[in-house]
Design an enzyme around this catalytic site. Sequence first.
Site, mmCIF file in Angstrom:
data_model
loop_
_atom_site.group_PDB
_atom_site.id
_atom_site.type_symbol
_atom_site.label_atom_id
_atom_site.label_comp_id
_atom_site.label_asym_id
_atom_site.label_seq_id
_atom_site.Cartn_x
_atom_site.Cartn_y
_atom_site.Cartn_z
ATOM 1 C CG HIS A 75 1.365 -14.366 -3.548
ATOM 2 N ND1 HIS A 75 1.276 -13.092 -4.052
ATOM 3 C CD2 HIS A 75 2.686 -14.563 -3.306
ATOM 4 C CE1 HIS A 75 2.486 -12.546 -4.077
ATOM 5 N NE2 HIS A 75 3.356 -13.428 -3.635
ATOM 6 C CB THR A 77 1.494 -8.863 -7.519
ATOM 7 O OG1 THR A 77 2.308 -9.563 -8.464
ATOM 8 C CG2 THR A 77 1.053 -9.819 -6.424
ATOM 9 C CE LYS A 82 1.614 -14.507 -9.803
ATOM 10 N NZ LYS A 82 1.752 -14.373 -8.341
ATOM 11 C CB SER A 112 9.944 -10.793 -8.649
ATOM 12 O OG SER A 112 9.695 -10.169 -7.421
ATOM 13 C CE1 TYR A 157 3.675 -8.177 -4.676
ATOM 14 C CE2 TYR A 157 6.050 -8.439 -4.759
ATOM 15 C CZ TYR A 157 4.784 -8.967 -4.607
ATOM 16 O OH TYR A 157 4.647 -10.301 -4.369
HETATM 17 C C1 GLV Z 1 6.592 -12.301 -2.496
HETATM 18 O O1 GLV Z 1 5.966 -12.134 -3.508
HETATM 19 C C2 GLV Z 1 6.508 -13.479 -1.706
HETATM 20 O O2 GLV Z 1 5.533 -14.230 -1.861
HETATM 21 O O3 GLV Z 1 7.406 -13.692 -0.893
#
Ligand code: GLV
Length: 378
Positions: free
Chosen positions: A276, A156, A252, A107, A130
């Site tokens: 998510h 994402t 994603k 991430s 991100y």
């Molecule tokens: C970040 O991607 C979260 O969902 O906290």
Amino acid sequence: MKHITCIEDLRELHKRRVPKAFFDYADRGSYSEETLRANRADLQQIKFRQRVLVDISKRDLSTNILGEPAAMPLILAPVGLLGMQHGDGEILACRAAQAAGIPFTQSTMSICSIEDIASSVDKPFWFQLYVMKDRGFIKSLIERAIAVKCSALVLTVDLQVIGQRHQDIKNGMTVPPEWSVSKLIDFATKPTWVSGILRGKRRTFGNLVGHLKGTDDVTALSVWINSQFDTTLNWKDIDWIRSIWPGKLILKGILDVEDAEIAAKTGAQAIVVSNHGGRQLDGAPSSIEVLPEIADSVGSRMEIMFDGGIRSGQDVMRALALGAKSCMIGRAYAYGLGAGGQEGVAKAIEVIAKELTTTMGLCGVNTIAEIGDDVLAV
Ligand code: GLV
């Protein structure tokens, strides 16, 4: 780890071993958590056809993910703050994935940096991006992923603003952890966690600190995300990202057929059908509810990955039966990490692999390619 028989056991152990703020960060969802619950409930409603007296002696979980051989159709999803669930958590999770022969996705919101992981593992891993307002920084982040030879970029697309997670606010979840009295009492009962964190390389966002302004004191994560993330991000920006990133691109956070159709025209090789993990748009359908129509519409043009509520090999089989080529797990391995570091992540993967191979056998199937909707009872 001997008495761990399922992902729920890892969850229980994670809850006992890791401070409440970080366990809840991984475990909980946004607002009233309707979508979080729907992800699980809708998967559980899908029933299998039990088939008997089929030769199931040659069961094999191996498959290809984006053209690369994989030991099973499973991917470790990007999960923020893994290094707060266990010291050096990202490195340990990546090692467990690579030992099991499946991809690990780092991430952007990791504690270890891209370079920390790259220098600690043998094989390439995936990087999740991100997009923030500082596009110069984003360009340099992509270039850092190229420099360490990340083998796929996972963009994402469902978190331009953050869905409120009530529990993070109630817990005063901050990064680095705040040493308040209530936190100290919590930490005092978790000595293994504390010593792991103190031995870890870092205690704040390794990819961002020192590179992006305003990251020295991130404190309330949601406030910081809402100030840094780029709300102008749109389909045209995919071209900009592709002009910097020459490799495989995965989008994603697709949950709608119309978006899937647009995604198929961007040149991305794959999409992840995802809400998510019920952490963003509360009230959105479960990922499994929308998977079949998305797979029907774009599955022949791009690879479909599934994310949302997978806690077992049975769940993996359900998603594959409904059109996914592979599945991502997030919480399932984060629980393993909190429960027991690298060994815990390895356990999570092993649990799911065993459940999948047994489920295939009881449905009369030997290979991943054979799994279609005919394994399901209607
Ligand atoms: C970040 O991607 C979260 O969902 O906290």
